[in-house]
Write a protein that holds these residues in place. Structure first.
Motif, PDB file in Angstrom:
ATOM      1  N   ARG A   1       0.839  -1.197   0.000  1.00 21.43           N
ATOM      2  CA  ARG A   1       0.000   0.000   0.000  1.00 21.43           C
ATOM      3  C   ARG A   1       0.878   1.252   0.000  1.00 21.43           C
ATOM      4  N   THR A   2       0.244   2.405  -0.200  1.00 25.99           N
ATOM      5  CA  THR A   2       0.994   3.657  -0.249  1.00 25.99           C
ATOM      6  C   THR A   2       0.956   4.379   1.098  1.00 25.99           C
ATOM      7  N   HIS A   3       1.801   5.408   1.198  1.00 21.41           N
ATOM      8  CA  HIS A   3       1.762   6.262   2.390  1.00 21.41           C
ATOM      9  C   HIS A   3       0.376   6.886   2.548  1.00 21.41           C
ATOM     10  N   ALA A   4      -0.246   7.250   1.451  1.00 14.54           N
ATOM     11  CA  ALA A   4      -1.588   7.840   1.512  1.00 14.54           C
ATOM     12  C   ALA A   4      -2.591   6.841   2.075  1.00 14.54           C
ATOM     13  N   ASP A   5      -2.482   5.575   1.677  1.00 11.88           N
ATOM     14  CA  ASP A   5      -3.385   4.542   2.213  1.00 11.88           C
ATOM     15  C   ASP A   5      -3.263   4.460   3.734  1.00 11.88           C
ATOM     16  N   GLY A   6      -2.020   4.463   4.214  1.00 13.02           N
ATOM     17  CA  GLY A   6      -1.798   4.349   5.658  1.00 13.02           C
ATOM     18  C   GLY A   6      -2.265   5.569   6.415  1.00 13.02           C
ATOM     19  N   ALA A   7      -1.905   6.742   5.907  1.00  4.54           N
ATOM     20  CA  ALA A   7      -2.282   7.984   6.582  1.00  4.54           C
ATOM     21  C   ALA A   7      -3.796   8.167   6.591  1.00  4.54           C
ATOM     22  N   ASN A   8      -4.440   7.850   5.485  1.00  2.59           N
ATOM     23  CA  ASN A   8      -5.885   8.062   5.386  1.00  2.59           C
ATOM     24  C   ASN A   8      -6.669   7.137   6.299  1.00  2.59           C
TER      25      ASN A   8
ATOM     26  N   ALA B   1     -10.067   7.309  11.210  1.00  2.32           N
ATOM     27  CA  ALA B   1     -10.356   6.925  12.595  1.00  2.32           C
ATOM     28  C   ALA B   1     -10.418   8.150  13.512  1.00  2.32           C
ATOM     29  N   LEU B   2      -9.609   9.169  13.221  1.00  2.00           N
ATOM     30  CA  LEU B   2      -9.541  10.358  14.072  1.00  2.00           C
ATOM     31  C   LEU B   2     -10.552  11.428  13.698  1.00  2.00           C
ATOM     32  N   ARG B   3     -11.048  11.389  12.455  1.00  2.00           N
ATOM     33  CA  ARG B   3     -11.876  12.482  11.948  1.00  2.00           C
ATOM     34  C   ARG B   3     -13.109  12.783  12.815  1.00  2.00           C
ATOM     35  N   PRO B   4     -13.854  11.788  13.306  1.00  2.00           N
ATOM     36  CA  PRO B   4     -15.058  12.116  14.092  1.00  2.00           C
ATOM     37  C   PRO B   4     -14.766  12.953  15.331  1.00  2.00           C
ATOM     38  N   TYR B   5     -13.499  12.958  15.764  1.00  2.00           N
ATOM     39  CA  TYR B   5     -13.141  13.654  17.006  1.00  2.00           C
ATOM     40  C   TYR B   5     -12.307  14.916  16.746  1.00  2.00           C
ATOM     41  N   GLY B   6     -12.083  15.224  15.474  1.00  2.00           N
ATOM     42  CA  GLY B   6     -11.289  16.408  15.145  1.00  2.00           C
ATOM     43  C   GLY B   6      -9.792  16.196  15.234  1.00  2.00           C
ATOM     44  N   GLY B   7      -9.351  14.942  15.216  1.00  2.00           N
ATOM     45  CA  GLY B   7      -7.927  14.640  15.346  1.00  2.00           C
ATOM     46  C   GLY B   7      -7.161  14.786  14.049  1.00  2.00           C
ATOM     47  N   THR B   8      -5.849  14.908  14.183  1.00  2.63           N
ATOM     48  CA  THR B   8      -4.964  15.139  13.039  1.00  2.63           C
ATOM     49  C   THR B   8      -3.890  14.059  12.977  1.00  2.63           C
ATOM     50  N   VAL B   9      -3.507  13.683  11.752  1.00  2.82           N
ATOM     51  CA  VAL B   9      -2.383  12.768  11.526  1.00  2.82           C
ATOM     52  C   VAL B   9      -1.211  13.564  10.965  1.00  2.82           C
ATOM     53  N   PHE B  10      -0.079  13.514  11.642  1.00  6.92           N
ATOM     54  CA  PHE B  10       1.175  14.030  11.093  1.00  6.92           C
ATOM     55  C   PHE B  10       1.922  12.823  10.525  1.00  6.92           C
ATOM     56  N   TRP B  11       2.051  12.785   9.216  1.00  7.83           N
ATOM     57  CA  TRP B  11       2.709  11.643   8.559  1.00  7.83           C
ATOM     58  C   TRP B  11       4.109  12.084   8.149  1.00  7.83           C
ATOM     59  N   ARG B  12       5.117  11.474   8.725  1.00 11.84           N
ATOM     60  CA  ARG B  12       6.487  11.909   8.519  1.00 11.84           C
ATOM     61  C   ARG B  12       6.997  11.536   7.129  1.00 11.84           C
ATOM     62  N   ALA B  13       7.638  12.500   6.461  1.00 12.57           N
ATOM     63  CA  ALA B  13       8.167  12.273   5.108  1.00 12.57           C
ATOM     64  C   ALA B  13       9.632  11.864   5.130  1.00 12.57           C
ATOM     65  N   PHE B  14      10.188  11.609   6.327  1.00 13.34           N
ATOM     66  CA  PHE B  14      11.578  11.155   6.422  1.00 13.34           C
ATOM     67  C   PHE B  14      11.613   9.666   6.092  1.00 13.34           C
ATOM     68  N   VAL B  15      11.822   9.357   4.828  1.00 13.89           N
ATOM     69  CA  VAL B  15      11.863   7.960   4.385  1.00 13.89           C
ATOM     70  C   VAL B  15      13.096   7.763   3.521  1.00 13.89           C
ATOM     71  N   TYR B  16      13.810   6.718   3.795  1.00 15.30           N
ATOM     72  CA  TYR B  16      14.885   6.334   2.882  1.00 15.30           C
ATOM     73  C   TYR B  16      15.207   4.869   3.113  1.00 15.30           C
ATOM     74  N   HIS B  17      15.738   4.248   2.101  1.00 16.15           N
ATOM     75  CA  HIS B  17      16.050   2.825   2.163  1.00 16.15           C
ATOM     76  C   HIS B  17      17.229   2.575   1.236  1.00 16.15           C
TER      77      HIS B  17
END
Length: 683
Positions: A284-291, A296-312
């Motif tokens: 899956r993609t980063h968008a799939d995971g973040a979304n 899950a958080l949206r009904p409560y007004g929560g926010t997801v900070f998805w870190r872009a620090f990725v390397y391999h």
């Protein structure tokens, strides 16, 4: 007459020799050294609010305890939604009128008034209006459940998990007060290399206890989560974000958290980076995971900070990977997802160009991530004031859709997306008495908060405020120390990695130089040679169209500037170009000579800092004076270590002499290569 003049000369000499009477201090009060001496001359009244409002009462209490000025009227007006967390301050006759749309706005205003008092500032005749640049102004703690802190140099974690929720340290409230005084309104309690344990019910009760302390200060709590928590804790067979059982697990967990902490902020996620699990484990993609998490958080007004620090591991330039992975996903993230982007494309180096992601992805909310803890800047041993680094990034023009599109403009509340905006910094706070290990490291915590609140502030103004509030307002102290602070970051760049050099640090712990570093079996992108590419021809990483092509990730106008050796800023030259040792620099020096002069300049600057600080002894307390003096000795020795190691190592490629007017190396290269310090691990 001569006798009288002689008397006055002797008297002045005597007075000059008498030290200032200063109280003993240990740095624990930070910049909040307000005095209760001298009774307040005015009263503090509240209109439009309730006495049950803890935040409102706190604003009133702070002013009643420490405000020495005229009467203050605090007015809460819920109709003033345009002020957000901000406030207006006006002076009318012998009264100060403060208006805010939220209770926390009046608390921020109270600290603004106290700051003006401590720095001898004035309320402008036309008054002032303050509206924060970012909605969410957040510290990221890299604290672990066992009390250790990854990249922590100020003692153990503040959070005493074994004592929570029943025993609350007094430092929790002191921490909240310090943050609110500079406008920070959110905190991530735990390491981005997260343990799933923190999502267990027993730990969530501990998190609730901290949230309850922070609430009246307007601070929301966030948690770093392990993407595999459903599999690790919930008995679910996988953590595939498109699996309904996994989605249900997160939905239930969000409901559980918000049942305990109604104002919980949300999640910070490090996924598919440095071995951390993530959606790519399931195709899956980063968008799939973040979304999935965002839903899950949206009904409560929560926010997801998805870190872009990725390397391999890859044969391609590591600096390109975040851009390559995320740009194709532009527009695919939910509205309550914000992409958290490190300020540079590698990893919090002393100097990097801004991360090209910040000038891309126009349909995705993005936030800057800075690092206060000095992983790459001498830990808590080196005095390095970071506001100039923050400003350098914030003021960088991305040339997105034309000139004038600075990083700050694209990420702050001027952005066109109409979503929440945020800015983050990795905390440098621990259990040390002075909180940050080095007394001057407190200035970086302070500077981040002030810039998160108002990114138009200058490094000069912030340093001036901090010095006056933390030490003294005596001009003979303020001016030389301000100059020292403002020069300190450039000095560190010069004695470590000038002209765009980067990642020359000792392996793993990142303290001290190791440009020769080569760990058997280690990944190339962990090795200094991968970044400096020294050879008989020259030095530097070719990221032009003839090299890794990383320069093409910047918008066309910048691509042309960075990609051309004659127009590339010299302070980034070796970041983007492999340059001949005999290349003629703007100074007229060859690259080799310029490199030598820069390293030497860094060393001389730190020696100058020692002299400046020694002259300040009479103005401040003995304890803090001695502590900083001892740290400056370490920094000076380290600067010489860096200079001697790097110049002698690079000299083995350039085959050219160090200019004779410069100080000779005092350490032998082979001896320096034997230094192995028993420290630490990566983030």
């Amino acid at each position: 007459m001569r006798s009288i003049m002689r008397f006055y000369c002797l008297l002045l000499a005597f007075l000059a020799a008498v030290p200032f009477v200063v109280r003993a201090e240990d740095g624990s009060q930070l910049w909040l050294r307000f005095s209760k001496q001298g009774k307040p001359t005015g009263t503090v009244r509240i209109t439009g609010g309730e006495s049950t409002d803890a935040t409102l009462m706190l604003a009133k209490q702070e002013l009643q305890l420490y405000w020495k000025g005229m009467d203050v009227i605090l007015k809460l007006d819920h109709r003033r939604k345009e002020l957000k967390d901000g406030y207006q301050i006006r002076q009318h006759g012998n009264q100060v009128h403060v208006v805010a749309g939220r209770s926390v706005g009046l608390l921020y205003a109270a600290y603004h008034l106290l700051r003006l008092q401590e720095t001898e500032g004035q309320i402008p005749n036309a008054g002032l209006t303050e509206i924060p640049s970012y909605d969410i102004r957040i510290l990221n703690h890299w604290d672990n459940l066992d009390g250790t802190i990854e990249r922590g140099y100020a003692g153990h974690s503040l959070w005493k998990w074994e004592e929570l929720p029943y025993k609350l340290s007094s430092r929790y409230e002191q921490y909240a007060r310090a943050n609110t005084s500079v406008g920070i309104n959110a905190t991530v309690l735990n390491n981005v290399n997260a343990s799933s344990e923190l999502l267990k019910a027993e730990y969530l009760l501990k998190v609730k206890a901290l949230a309850d302390v922070f609430r009246k200060y307007g601070i929301k709590v966030y948690l770093s989560i392990n993407f595999s928590a459903p599999k690790n804790l919930g008995g679910v067979s996988s953590s595939d974000p498109l699996n309904q059982d996994v989605q249900q697990w997160w939905n239930s967990k969000a409901k559980e958290i918000y049942g305990l902490i109604p104002d919980f902020g949300g999640f910070l996620v490090k996924a598919n980076s440095e071995g951390q699990p993530g959606p790519q484990d399931y195709g899956r993609t980063h968008a799939d995971g973040a979304n999935m998490l965002a839903d899950a958080l949206r009904p409560y007004g929560g926010t997801v900070f998805w870190r872009a620090f990725v390397y391999h591991p890859t044969k391609d330039d590591r600096a390109k990977q975040a851009y390559q992975e995320f740009v194709p996903l532009d527009g695919q993230f939910r509205e309550n997802v914000i992409l958290q982007v490190k300020n540079g494309p590698i990893d919090f180096q002393p100097r990097e160009p801004f991360n090209p992601l910040l000038g891309a992805m126009p349909n995705t909310a993005k936030m800057l991530e800075f690092q206060l803890t000095q992983e790459y800047l001498g830990f808590s041993n080196h005095l390095v004031y970071l506001a100039p680094l923050f400003k350098e990034v914030l003021d960088s023009d991305t040339y997105a859709n034309g000139k004038g599109q600075t990083v700050s403009k694209l990420t702050d509340s001027r952005g066109h997306l109409g979503r929440k905006t945020a800015i983050a910094a990795v905390a440098n706070i621990g259990l040390d008495t002075n909180w940050t290990g080095h007394h001057f490291a407190q200035a970086n915590w302070y500077a981040f908060g002030r810039l998160a609140w108002n990114n138009n502030l200058s490094s000069v103004q912030i340093a001036d405020e901090w010095i006056r509030m933390t030490f003294t307002g005596v001009q003979e102290f303020v001016e030389p120390i301000k100059k020292l602070m403002l020069e300190s970051r450039e000095a560190a760049v010069d004695y470590m990695m000038p002209l765009g050099l980067h990642h020359l640090f000792a392996f793993e712990h990142h303290y001290g130089p190791e440009p020769w570093g080569d760990i058997p079996g280690g990944r190339p992108d962990w090795m200094p040679w991968y970044y400096h590419n020294a050879d008989s021809v020259g030095l530097g990483f070719d990221r032009t169209v003839n090299g890794s092509r990383a320069v093409t990730q910047y918008n066309p106008s910048l691509d042309k500037i960075y990609g051309n050796i004659s127009t590339c800023p010299e302070n980034l030259l070796l970041w983007f170009h492999h340059v001949s040792w005999n290349y003629r620099m703007n100074s007229g020096n060859t690259l080799w000579s310029e490199l030598c002069f820069r390293y030497d300049h860094g060393v001389q600057k730190v020696r100058e800092f020692q002299k400046v600080w020694d002259r300040m002894e009479r103005y401040i307390d003995r304890s803090r004076f001695s502590d900083v003096q001892a740290k400056l000795r370490i920094q000076t020795r380290d600067a010489v270590w860096w200079k001697d190691a790097c110049l002698q190592y690079f000299q083995s490629f350039s085959r050219q002499p160090i200019p004779y007017e410069l100080e000779r190396p005092i350490y032998e290269l082979e001896d320096l290569k034997k230094i192995k310090l028993p420290m630490g691990h990566h983030n």
